[in-house]
Design a protein around this motif. Structure first.
Motif, mmCIF file in Angstrom:
data_model
loop_
_atom_site.group_PDB
_atom_site.id
_atom_site.type_symbol
_atom_site.label_atom_id
_atom_site.label_comp_id
_atom_site.label_asym_id
_atom_site.label_seq_id
_atom_site.Cartn_x
_atom_site.Cartn_y
_atom_site.Cartn_z
ATOM 1 N N CYS A 14 10.442 -27.606 -10.601
ATOM 2 C CA CYS A 14 10.748 -28.993 -10.951
ATOM 3 C C CYS A 14 9.489 -29.827 -10.678
ATOM 4 O O CYS A 14 8.982 -29.848 -9.552
ATOM 5 N N CYS A 18 8.758 -35.121 -6.057
ATOM 6 C CA CYS A 18 9.848 -34.986 -5.081
ATOM 7 C C CYS A 18 9.378 -34.045 -3.985
ATOM 8 O O CYS A 18 8.680 -33.068 -4.276
ATOM 9 N N CYS A 22 11.301 -27.837 -6.173
ATOM 10 C CA CYS A 22 12.181 -26.653 -6.219
ATOM 11 C C CYS A 22 11.738 -25.665 -7.278
ATOM 12 O O CYS A 22 11.368 -26.055 -8.389
ATOM 13 N N CYS A 50 19.154 -30.103 -6.554
ATOM 14 C CA CYS A 50 19.954 -31.327 -6.449
ATOM 15 C C CYS A 50 20.711 -31.516 -7.763
ATOM 16 O O CYS A 50 20.497 -30.785 -8.734
#
Ligand SMILES: Nc1nc2c(c(=O)[nH]1)N[C@H]1C(S)=C(S)[C@@H](COP(=O)(O)OP(=O)(O)OC[C@H]3O[C@@H](n4cnc5c(=O)[nH]c(N)nc54)[C@H](O)[C@@H]3O)O[C@H]1N2
Ligand SMILES: Nc1nc2c(c(=O)[nH]1)N[C@H]1C(S)=C(S)[C@@H](COP(=O)(O)OP(=O)(O)OC[C@H]3O[C@@H](n4cnc5c(=O)[nH]c(N)nc54)[C@H](O)[C@@H]3O)O[C@H]1N2
Ligand code: SF4
Ligand SMILES: [Mo]
Length: 682
Positions: A14, A18, A22, A50
């Motif tokens: 991802c 963030c 991930c 998430c």
């Protein structure tokens, strides 16, 4: 009989800005994404994603995704024409060549790049513009940078222990962060510590999801964390709770700091923070019995004019108590982006470029007033018309530039105000490499799908443009032409990348998930990266930069009679800045302002009433929602973009600078949360 199509699996990362970065696995059937799972070999994220991560399934083929290049002659007219890529390249080339002819340089071209995608692939944009020689960079500095300087002044460089080590803490203090929404993979480690008896303290003016996990929630006045840290330190010293060895042998300037703290009056300090004496007593008792205290510091804390200074004070608290270097102790604050890869280093060219910082002074200057003027702007990975401060000004800024190109996946407000919109791929449709500013992993992102309709990857776009520009004239651009994304990515590796991750090329990442080699806690040996090798309570460098040398509390901004409410605009659990806006996971069709019921009733505002919120910059109309999460003098609106609503909260945000950031990142951040407003009935 129907033949069952095979399902192929691909690895992804991802690429949002963030902490988790991930890894994920796509399941592809007949060129379509049918399932997504978390990458289970990741020791930090442990195969969990998430809600937004799982929703890529919907996002990737969402009907609103941009499919073709579009052009509009008049920005904001909405009269978009679908055009071919060939036509798009012609338009860009025409502009580039004209600018070069008229100005004998590319200085009138501005790049605005932000954090929409943080993969290494996307630094191709920086590399392309730096290959043109001198250009202009509009520094968004929307990213909060104050903390980097703060940490650097004290310990020399921004480094962080493996974040999973918070599980070893006997107490965790979370300052200005809402990890239950914005850093979710940290939560299991916090819970693990809690299960082992650790006390969890959350310091935040808002009662957040993270506060729900706390043993003690401290609802302090915004911008006063430094005062809380200072008063704690003073009282700890008075009680004889401090690490003598650390202060004696590993620190510099402690005596001066101690002297400065003598002036502090505990009662008055607590009043400044709006905290009761009982809270201090509980904290002092817990400090007395704690073996290792972790301080998790968020980006929310920095979004004030004294944000950096407050972080220095919190770090001083960790230092005095001897927590720095302990397993499960010290400061957990995101690392500074290390610009290691070749193309990342191209982004670090502020010395050779003209840099325009959008601060309060330059917010008076339109692009045509610069010498030479800005004739063209290229926007990538950014949606400044919802994310930058003072978006009304930014709208004028864009309006004033003759030719604006935006590379996007969606028709954002920024895309709508551009002349040319170029549709681009997602992580499922391109190859990339993603590092993390939080944990230690680096991972390869494979291409699983062909590009969505006519979208193209940012490497393809820049490479194609370079080929055309070179064809016109070989001298104008030094961008290296490659034949594939893999070849391009391979060319970005260098010794610095190798020294950090022990990888040389894409193949080295193919079946591995390498980590930065670092065991134990940072600063374990109590040798710091400062000039003296000691922890610096007193920083000469801070002084040199016109800042207080000691981590004493400096008063920040406060509400005024005219604008008596703070407006805090934090990050939403189910959106990512201005992304995932359409998913509506929370069933929120409207943007609301959260307001304390007692205050609302006092003003005659009923729950659900559309009210106005205003300051000197703008006035917006928005639905009021009663909430006990906010104190009486704060109103809260989530930042981001909701296309169904007309509300753009950043119209109210001034372009105030934070106290620090310039030293490490070339620009101070924005004090987004020092925004003051008044509210009223329509
Ligand atoms: N009021 C208020 N404003 C804030 C904040 C706040 O707390 N309050 N927070 C600030 C912070 S911390 C940040 S980091 C900024 C974030 O603001 P931005 O940096 O603008 O980040 P995003 O909104 O995440 O993404 C911008 C755009 O990038 C696009 N994008 C995604 N992937 C790609 C890609 O591969 N290529 C291209 N070209 N585009 C892509 C997305 O569709 C999106 O429209 O906002 C800041 N603004
Ligand atoms: N779900 C989700 N995750 C995200 C993002 C997202 O948009 N959505 N964005 C990503 C990005 S770009 C970033 S920068 C991070 C941001 O995530 P965080 O680091 O959590 O930062 P914020 O949401 O800006 O603010 C966190 C908290 O700081 C509080 N706060 C405000 N002022 C003060 C103060 O003076 N003192 C203290 N103690 N607290 C204060 C706010 O009330 C808020 O609850 O999250 C990343 N992760
Ligand atoms: S947004 Fe963050 S937590 Fe969610 S999938 Fe992406 S990296 Fe993971
Ligand atoms: Mo951010």
């Amino acid at each position: 009989m129907m033949r069952k199509l095979p399902i192929n699996k691909f690895k992804h990362v991802c690429p949002r800005s963030c902490p988790s970065s991930c890894t994920m696995i796509s399941h592809i059937e007949n060129d379509s994404l049918v399932q997504l799972t978390g990458g289970t070999n990741h020791s930090y994220t442990n195969g969990k994603l998430c809600a937004k991560g799982f929703s890529y399934l919907e996002k990737n083929s969402h009907p609103d995704r941009l499919k073709f290049p579009y052009y509009q002659e008049v920005k904001g007219s909405g009269k978009f024409k679908k055009i071919t890529w060939e036509k798009a390249f012609d338009l860009i080339l025409h502009e580039l060549i004209n600018i070069q002819k008229n100005f004998q340089s590319f200085l009138p071209i501005a790049l605005y790049k932000s954090t929409g995608n943080v993969g290494i692939h996307h630094f191709v944009v920086d590399e392309f513009f730096s290959s043109l020689g001198e250009t202009t960079k509009v520094r968004s500095s929307s990213f909060p940078t104050a903390g980097f300087d703060a940490i650097q002044y004290d310990v020399g460089v921004v480094k962080m222990s493996d974040p999973s080590l918070v599980k070893e803490a006997s107490m965790i203090m979370i300052w200005g962060a809402n990890p239950a929404a914005t850093n979710i993979h940290l939560i299991p480690y916090i819970i693990e510590a809690k299960m082992k008896g650790a006390k969890i303290v959350v310091v935040d003016p808002l009662y957040t999801r993270t506060a729900e996990l706390a043993d003690l929630f401290i609802q302090l006045r915004p911008g006063t964390d430094g005062m809380l840290a200072n008063v704690l330190i003073k009282n700890l010293l008075d009680l004889g709770i401090f690490d003598e060895d650390f202060l004696e042998y590993h620190s510099y300037g402690f005596e001066q700091y101690k002297e400065a703290l003598k002036e502090l009056n505990t009662q008055a300090s607590l009043l400044t923070c709006d905290i009761k004496k009982e809270v201090l007593d509980i904290l002092l008792n817990w400090f007395k019995h704690s073996k290792a205290i972790s301080h998790v510091i968020g980006t929310g804390l920095q979004k004030h004019t004294n944000g950096g200074q407050n972080i220095r004070a919190i770090q001083a608290l960790a230092a005095i108590n001897g927590d720095i270097g302990k397993t499960g102790g010290g400061v957990f604050f995101r690392k500074n982006d290390e610009l290691l890869f070749h193309n990342q280093q191209c982004s670090n060219n502020d010395f050779t470029n003209r840099v325009i910082h959008l601060n309060e002074q330059s917010n008076q200057i339109l692009p045509s007033a610069y010498e030479p003027p800005i004739e063209m702007m290229w926007i990538s990975c950014a949606n400044p018309l919802t994310q930058a401060p003072n978006t009304r000004f930014f709208n004028e800024f864009m309006q004033d530039i003759p030719f604006v190109v935006t590379v996007e996946q969606f028709m954002t407000p920024t895309a709508k105000m551009s002349n040319l919109i170029l549709p681009t791929t997602t992580q499922f449709e391109e190859m990339d490499i993603v590092t993390s500013f939080w944990h230690k992993k680096i991972a390869l992102n494979e291409q699983a799908l062909p590009p969505f309709y006519e979208s193209r990857s940012e490497w393809t776009i820049m490479n194609e443009l370079a080929i055309r520009l070179k064809k016109y004239s070989t001298h104008l651009c030094s961008f290296p032409i490659h034949s594939s994304e893999k070849e391009y990515l391979n060319a970005q590796f260098n010794n610095e990348v190798f020294d950090r991750y022990y990888v040389n090329n894409v193949s080295d990442l193919q079946n591995k998930l390498p980590s930065v080699k670092q065991s134990g806690s940072v600063w374990e040996k109590r040798r710091f990266a400062t000039e003296s090798g000691n922890y610096q309570f007193y920083s000469q460098e801070a002084k040199k930069n016109g800042l207080p040398p000691l981590p004493i509390f400096i008063d920040g901004k406060s509400p005024t009679k005219k604008y008596p409410f703070w407006l805090i605009t934090p990050h939403h659990p189910y959106t990512f800045n201005s992304q995932f806006h359409f998913l509506n996971i929370n069933n929120e069709h409207e943007v609301c302002v959260e307001i304390h019921p007692i205050m609302a009733e006092k003003l005659g505002i009923f729950n659900g009433e559309v009210i106005k919120i205003f300051n000197d910059l703008a006035s917006i109309e928005i639905k009021a929602m009663y909430s006990y999460q906010v104190p009486k003098d704060i109103v809260m609106i989530y930042q981001g973009w909701n296309p169904i609503s007309q509300v753009n909260v950043n119209e109210l945000i001034p372009s105030l600078q934070t106290d620090m950031g310039n030293n490490s990142s070339g620009a101070n951040g924005y004090a987004f949360y020092d925004t003051f407003v008044n509210i009223g009935k329509l």
